[in-house]
Write an enzyme that holds these catalytic residues in place. Structure first.
Site, PDB file in Angstrom:
ATOM      1  N   SER A  21       0.827  -1.208   0.000  1.00 37.86           N
ATOM      2  CA  SER A  21       0.000   0.000   0.000  1.00 37.86           C
ATOM      3  C   SER A  21       0.863   1.260   0.000  1.00 37.86           C
ATOM      4  CB  SER A  21      -0.931   0.004   1.215  1.00 37.86           C
ATOM      5  OG  SER A  21      -1.868  -1.041   1.142  1.00 37.86           O
ATOM      6  N   ARG A  44       0.810   8.032   5.928  1.00 35.94           N
ATOM      7  CA  ARG A  44       0.000   7.136   6.766  1.00 35.94           C
ATOM      8  C   ARG A  44      -1.454   7.593   6.808  1.00 35.94           C
ATOM      9  NH1 ARG A  44       0.604   2.732   9.575  1.00 35.94           N
ATOM     10  NH2 ARG A  44       2.833   2.731   9.092  1.00 35.94           N
ATOM     11  N   HIS A  47      -2.855   6.385   3.651  1.00 36.18           N
ATOM     12  CA  HIS A  47      -3.039   4.932   3.774  1.00 36.18           C
ATOM     13  C   HIS A  47      -4.312   4.613   4.551  1.00 36.18           C
ATOM     14  CE1 HIS A  47      -2.284   1.084   6.013  1.00 36.18           C
ATOM     15  NE2 HIS A  47      -2.007   0.681   4.787  1.00 36.18           N
TER      16      HIS A  47
END
Length: 213
Positions: A21, A44, A47
């Site tokens: 990812s 993040r 994500h």
């Protein structure tokens, strides 16, 4: 991949899914230039949300990442405004540095005070947090009233946070509350606009800790 009328999926371990990812995120960012310290936090959050708008939406005060991480190293605790964010923050990692996570939203005394003062639980929970004799980072992902109350408490000299993560999501008072925090003289990471959420607040906390040695 299809086999007949069935969709076939590869068996991938969780760690590999996350690794892949982040590779995809990096690829899709292409030549977008990110501050090296801010990049892991932004990635993040992307994500967590699959939303590349956070490249533009996440705003960092001067030297914010280093100052948040130093606060954590010094044993700062994290106060959040939802049980969801509390659940998502890596508590074992925070405990490694001497900190813990608090959420007072479900406390009965907070509910009572909120009713008596005709305010929100978020406001009452910020008041309760202000009485903690600890270094505090606030991670707000749901309630703009929590950010407004933090601003008031700082103006009154009743609290001096180590930093504020201001990422509530929604439509009512959200944008204005975030703008208020960006006027404060404390480190902040704020998601400008309407976007955010408890998952984003937790993701930012975790990203800060995962980049620490």
């Amino acid at each position: 991949m299809k086999e007949g009328n069935k969709m076939m999926f590869q068996q991938v371990l969780p760690a590999e899914i996350e690794k892949r990812s982040f590779e995809i995120i990096t690829q899709e960012l292409g030549n977008t230039e990110l501050d090296p310290l801010q990049a892991p936090i932004i990635k993040r959050v992307i994500h967590t949300t699959a939303d590349f708008d956070y490249v533009e939406n996440l705003c960092f005060s001067y030297d914010a990442v280093s100052r948040f991480q130093q606060a954590i190293l010094n044993g700062a605790c994290i106060v959040t405004d939802t049980q969801m964010a509390k659940a998502g923050i890596n508590k074992k990692r925070l405990e490694k540095y001497g900190g813990e996570v608090y959420c007072f939203m479900s406390d009965e005394d907070v509910a009572v005070i909120a009713r008596e003062n005709q305010t929100t639980r978020a406001v009452a929970s910020m008041d309760k947090a202000s009485k903690l004799q600890k270094r505090l980072i606030f991670a707000i992902g749901n309630a703009p009233t929590a950010l407004v109350r933090l601003y008031e408490l700082m103006e009154q000299g009743r609290i001096r946070p180590e930093g504020i993560i201001g990422v509530p999501v929604g439509f009512v008072n959200v944008v204005a509350a975030k703008e208020l925090i960006m006027q404060c003289e404390v480190p902040y990471i704020v998601a400008k606009g309407r976007k955010g959420g408890s998952n984003v607040a937790a993701a930012i906390c975790n990203a800060l800790m995962y980049e620490m040695v």
